[in-house]
Scaffold this active site. Structure first.
Site, PDB file in Angstrom:
ATOM      1  CG  HIS A  53       1.690  -9.671   3.598  1.00 14.80           C
ATOM      2  ND1 HIS A  53       0.399 -10.144   3.576  1.00 14.80           N
ATOM      3  CD2 HIS A  53       1.632  -8.401   3.132  1.00 14.80           C
ATOM      4  CE1 HIS A  53      -0.404  -9.181   3.123  1.00 14.80           C
ATOM      5  NE2 HIS A  53       0.321  -8.126   2.844  1.00 14.80           N
ATOM      6  CB  THR A  89      -0.923  -0.011   1.239  1.00 16.16           C
ATOM      7  OG1 THR A  89      -1.734  -1.190   1.180  1.00 16.16           O
ATOM      8  CG2 THR A  89      -1.808   1.219   1.300  1.00 16.16           C
ATOM      9  CG  ASN A 144      -6.515  -7.902  -5.580  1.00 16.31           C
ATOM     10  OD1 ASN A 144      -6.350  -7.126  -6.521  1.00 16.31           O
ATOM     11  ND2 ASN A 144      -7.430  -7.700  -4.674  1.00 16.31           N
ATOM     12  CB  CYS A 160     -22.543  -9.201   3.847  1.00 15.16           C
ATOM     13  SG  CYS A 160     -23.465 -10.367   2.895  1.00 15.16           S
TER      14      CYS A 160
HETATM   15  N1  PLP Z   1      -1.976  -4.460  -4.275  1.00 14.69           N
HETATM   16  C1  PLP Z   1      -2.511  -5.666  -4.449  1.00 14.69           C
HETATM   17  C2  PLP Z   1      -2.765  -6.153  -5.842  1.00 14.69           C
HETATM   18  C3  PLP Z   1      -2.827  -6.478  -3.360  1.00 14.69           C
HETATM   19  O1  PLP Z   1      -3.366  -7.676  -3.553  1.00 14.69           O
HETATM   20  C4  PLP Z   1      -2.576  -5.971  -2.057  1.00 14.69           C
HETATM   21  C5  PLP Z   1      -2.950  -6.764  -0.874  1.00 14.69           C
HETATM   22  O2  PLP Z   1      -3.863  -7.563  -0.908  1.00 14.69           O
HETATM   23  C6  PLP Z   1      -1.993  -4.707  -1.918  1.00 14.69           C
HETATM   24  C7  PLP Z   1      -1.704  -3.979  -3.055  1.00 14.69           C
HETATM   25  C8  PLP Z   1      -1.678  -4.135  -0.576  1.00 14.69           C
HETATM   26  O3  PLP Z   1      -0.499  -4.717  -0.053  1.00 14.69           O
HETATM   27  P1  PLP Z   1      -0.159  -4.605   1.504  1.00 14.69           P
HETATM   28  O4  PLP Z   1      -1.063  -5.562   2.205  1.00 14.69           O
HETATM   29  O5  PLP Z   1       1.269  -5.008   1.612  1.00 14.69           O
HETATM   30  O6  PLP Z   1      -0.368  -3.204   1.900  1.00 14.69           O
END
Ligand code: PLP
Length: 374
Positions: A201, A73, A151, A324
């Site tokens: 992670h 993020t 994702n 939900c």
């Molecule tokens: N971008 C994508 C495509 C993700 O799947 C995620 C987390 O699920 C993130 C960004 C965010 O990553 P972080 O959890 O390290 O902040």
């Protein structure tokens, strides 16, 4: 948690044992601050350099193009806001409608500051069309940000083609590769991207650590002011233990990338074969070129949230494509963008398999899933 089956590897992954062992000395004995000049900090400083080199070599970057951050993020925020704040001339950003909220909400935030953002549509498979991108580029477009792999539905984008198109307009290209790093081979030089976000992670590293690849010469403003860490671009004492663990986990995953993919694809097949044999009406979402382990399934007339909870009661963690609140079930922005019919979209679950999942676990997953749906 011994018998619990974890099949939500797109949400997070188990810390690799070797990565855990690698981080321990930097928490317990060699806890020096890498910025200090004395002998006690020498090993922290050396570990930081070695980790940067390891990570750089996994994506064919140069060592000084890797900047450590706290997560995916943060990397995404930095790429989007940092490039906006560094360029007084070119205001516009182009992204896709299926990005993670770490991109979409960052774009919403710069829109409020007066930077326009275009959200490109995707097709039924979740793919951004290169021609559509071209039609939306002008000499005022500063940045194109398109995720490498989605994702929710796993679709891998044609990053090189999209990046080449952006460059024709003198536009920077960033990719959110959080779901891709450590799972598919990535060569930043071959792709030509200017920035790439990653998070430990998601590839068996610890939570709360990530990196941003920034090609040399890319105009980028710093967002976190303070000390001179990370070439003066991202202040704050480095999290050496987590950085070392991230580098260890990434190296292991990259070395085993082919065998992991082979194993994970064979697990995907167990699920698909089981569903096909059951005669249940379902759709598998995403394109055929998808990230290993992503199995996004939509069951006609079913409730994804209810499936998730029933699976949880059976000791299996999966995810859903809808959420939900107290009144309504909301279909995710990704399923809306691919135009999935509502009667399927509401019945969407995401199983995401990882290298640690076994055949036996996967057979249990599909057996229970079929039982619940029926
Ligand atoms: N971008 C994508 C495509 C993700 O799947 C995620 C987390 O699920 C993130 C960004 C965010 O990553 P972080 O959890 O390290 O902040």
């Amino acid at each position: 948690m011994k018998d619990y089956i974890f099949a939500d590897n797109a949400a997070t992954t188990k810390l690799d044992n070797d990565a855990f062992e690698a981080m321990k000395p930097y928490l317990l004995d060699e806890y020096g601050n890498a910025s200090q000049p004395y002998f006690f900090s020498k090993s922290a400083k050396a570990a930081l350099k070695a980790a940067r080199q390891t990570i750089a070599s996994c994506i064919n970057a140069d060592e000084d193009e890797i900047y450590f951050t706290s997560c995916g993020t943060e990397s995404n925020n930095w790429a989007i806001k940092g490039s906006a704040f560094a360029d007084a001339e070119k205001h516009a950003t182009v992204t896709s409608s299926i990005e993670h909220h770490a991109i979409l909400n960052t774009c919403a935030s710069i829109e409020k500051l007066g930077y326009p953002v275009v959200y490109l549509p995707v097709d039924y498979y979740g793919i951004v069309n290169v021609k559509t991108l071209e039609e939306h580029l002008t000499n005022k477009t500063r940045l194109v940000s398109i995720m490498m792999a989605n994702n929710e539905i796993g679709t891998i984008q044609p990053i090189k083609e999209l990046c080449d198109t952006a460059h024709k307009f003198g536009t920077l290209f960033h990719t959110d590769a959080v779901q891709a790093v450590g799972h598919i081979p990535i060569d930043v030089k071959k792709l030509g991207v200017d920035m790439l976000s990653s998070s430990a992670h998601k590839f068996n590293g610890p939570k709360g650590i990530g990196f941003l690849y920034v090609k040399k010469g890319t105009p980028l403003a710093s967002l976190i002011d303070g000390g001179a860490q990370e070439h003066g671009m991202r202040a704050g004492t480095e999290n050496i233990a987590s950085i070392v663990a991230m580098a260890t986990a990434l190296k292991i995953n990259c070395e085993q990338i082919e065998e992991n993919e082979k194993h994970i694809r064979s697990l995907e097949k167990i699920i698909i074969d089981g569903l096909n044999e059951s005669g249940i009406d379902y759709i598998r979402n995403g394109s055929n070129n998808r990230i290993p382990g992503n199995v996004s399934l939509s069951f006609k007339g079913k409730d994804g949230e209810a499936i998730l909870h029933r699976m949880d009661l059976m000791g299996i963690a999966i995810s859903t494509g809808s959420a939900c609140d107290s009144v309504n079930t909301q279909i995710s922005h990704v399923l809306k963008a691919i135009n999935l019919h509502e009667e399927y979209a509401l019945g969407t679950v995401r199983i995401s398999l990882g290298k640690d999942n076994t055949e036996e676990e996967t057979e249990k997953i599909v057996k229970n899933l079929v039982k619940i749906i029926k």
